[in-house]
Design an enzyme around this catalytic site. Structure first.
Site, PDB file in Angstrom:
ATOM      1  N   LYS A   1      63.880  30.049  42.097  1.00 57.94           N
ATOM      2  CA  LYS A   1      62.755  29.158  42.389  1.00 57.94           C
ATOM      3  C   LYS A   1      62.891  28.618  43.814  1.00 57.94           C
ATOM      4  O   LYS A   1      61.937  28.569  44.565  1.00 57.94           O
ATOM      5  CB  LYS A   1      62.673  28.004  41.392  1.00 57.94           C
TER       6      LYS A   1
ATOM      7  N   HIS B   1      67.892  21.259  32.879  1.00 64.16           N
ATOM      8  CA  HIS B   1      66.851  21.775  31.995  1.00 64.16           C
ATOM      9  C   HIS B   1      67.195  23.229  31.647  1.00 64.16           C
ATOM     10  O   HIS B   1      68.202  23.755  32.144  1.00 64.16           O
ATOM     11  CB  HIS B   1      65.472  21.637  32.663  1.00 64.16           C
TER      12      HIS B   1
ATOM     13  N   VAL C   1      62.907  30.204  35.277  1.00 63.15           N
ATOM     14  CA  VAL C   1      62.573  29.989  33.865  1.00 63.15           C
ATOM     15  C   VAL C   1      61.318  29.119  33.839  1.00 63.15           C
ATOM     16  O   VAL C   1      61.227  28.131  34.576  1.00 63.15           O
ATOM     17  CB  VAL C   1      63.735  29.304  33.114  1.00 63.15           C
TER      18      VAL C   1
ATOM     19  N   GLY D   1      71.871  17.901  38.767  1.00 59.36           N
ATOM     20  CA  GLY D   1      71.660  17.226  37.488  1.00 59.36           C
ATOM     21  C   GLY D   1      70.222  17.256  37.023  1.00 59.36           C
ATOM     22  O   GLY D   1      69.442  18.106  37.473  1.00 59.36           O
TER      23      GLY D   1
ATOM     24  N   HIS E   1      68.541  25.542  34.411  1.00 58.86           N
ATOM     25  CA  HIS E   1      69.975  25.405  34.704  1.00 58.86           C
ATOM     26  C   HIS E   1      70.793  26.074  33.605  1.00 58.86           C
ATOM     27  O   HIS E   1      71.803  26.726  33.861  1.00 58.86           O
ATOM     28  CB  HIS E   1      70.383  23.934  34.761  1.00 58.86           C
TER      29      HIS E   1
END
Ligand code: PAF
Length: 281
Positions: free
Chosen positions: A149, A34, A176, A31, A37
């Site tokens: 990441k 951003h 990102v 959750g 995701h």
């Protein structure tokens, strides 16, 4: 989009898709969604018939209770993003629903978990593996999407797939970044305005390290990264390792390894951030 909170309703919702051999894409998340995701969900949307996104802050992968308590929870905004990004099913189970009985499973990943995040976060990767395995068993996806990441997590998940003999296709998605270079992370919301202002230095330093790698030894590059961040107020680097991108083992000089990446963890004003950069493809 269907909003589902129980494992039985999830399995029921997917029964038709399985019976008609439709391709299912799973995006596991914790959750506080951003645009990072969002890029995973949009890719899953393009590549599958059905897209399932799980939103579950997994308590057993936190070895620090304060970190668990402070982890951002933004369910309403998450559901809006999921709807816009094209998810078919949002799965938001409670802890009791995911773990009706105490968790006793333990996963081991050998050398993969003896480096970087492993020693800093004992039990973390086993906790990740437990929840990811449960999600795989429940959803039985064709593909599952993870961000680069968390580079070590990706290697761990690929290893998990091999350990359990699964044929789920693990899709790695690029980091990102914000316009100033900061890698998007749910933890960024916890940065003070001063910390957020200086945070782009992490990626700027990694990029500089890549440039310096043509003229400096690996030891010198590592020293450069750690000392540059240590010298800057608010930053406390935890590790910076230059590793082989598949074994994750540290390499000693630029001639070693096929793909080479640099992975870093930094405390910035009380928030732990990670990032990575590729030195060699
Ligand atoms: O990367 C994450 O957000 C989590 O570790 C994951 C894969 C959703 C498991 O809880």
């Amino acid at each position: 989009m269907q909003l589902i909170t129980t494992t039985s309703a999830l399995q029921e919702a997917l029964a038709n898709a399985h019976a008609s051999h439709r391709q299912i894409g799973l995006v596991p998340t914790m959750g506080a969604l951003h645009p990072g995701h969002r890029s995973l969900i949009e890719r899953a949307r393009r590549e599958n018939d059905v897209v399932v996104v799980s939103v579950f802050v997994n308590p057993i992968q936190f070895n620090n209770q304060e970190d668990l308590a402070k982890y951002p929870r933004t369910a309403e905004a998450d559901c809006q993003l999921l709807q816009h990004a094209g998810a078919d099913i949002a799965f938001l189970p409670s802890v009791e629903e995911m773990y009706p009985t105490p968790v006793t499973d333990v996963y081991h990943f050998g050398a993969l978990e003896e480096v970087m995040e492993g020693p800093q976060r004992p039990g973390h990767f086993s906790g990740v593996a437990v929840v990811v395995r449960r999600l795989f068993d429940l959803v039985q996806p064709t593909r599952a999407y993870f961000g680069e990441k968390d580079f070590q997590q990706l290697a761990i998940i690929r290893n998990l797939i091999a350990q359990i003999g699964s044929d789920i296709d693990i899709v790695a998605c690029p980091i990102v970044r914000d316009d100033d270079g900061l890698a998007l992370s749910s933890r960024n919301m916890r940065l003070s305005s001063e910390a957020r202002r200086v945070a782009p230095l992490i990626y700027a330093t990694l990029r500089e390290a890549v440039l310096l790698s043509s003229s400096l030894s690996m030891e010198q590059v590592k020293h450069f990264v750690l000392s540059k961040l240590t010298a800057t107020t608010l930053f406390e680097p935890e590790y910076f390792e230059i590793v082989d991108d598949s074994t994750l083992q540290p390499i000693a000089n630029w001639g070693e390894g096929q793909g080479v990446v640099g992975c870093i963890a930094v405390w910035l004003d009380g928030v732990r951030l990670i990032d990575m950069v590729r030195f060699r493809p």
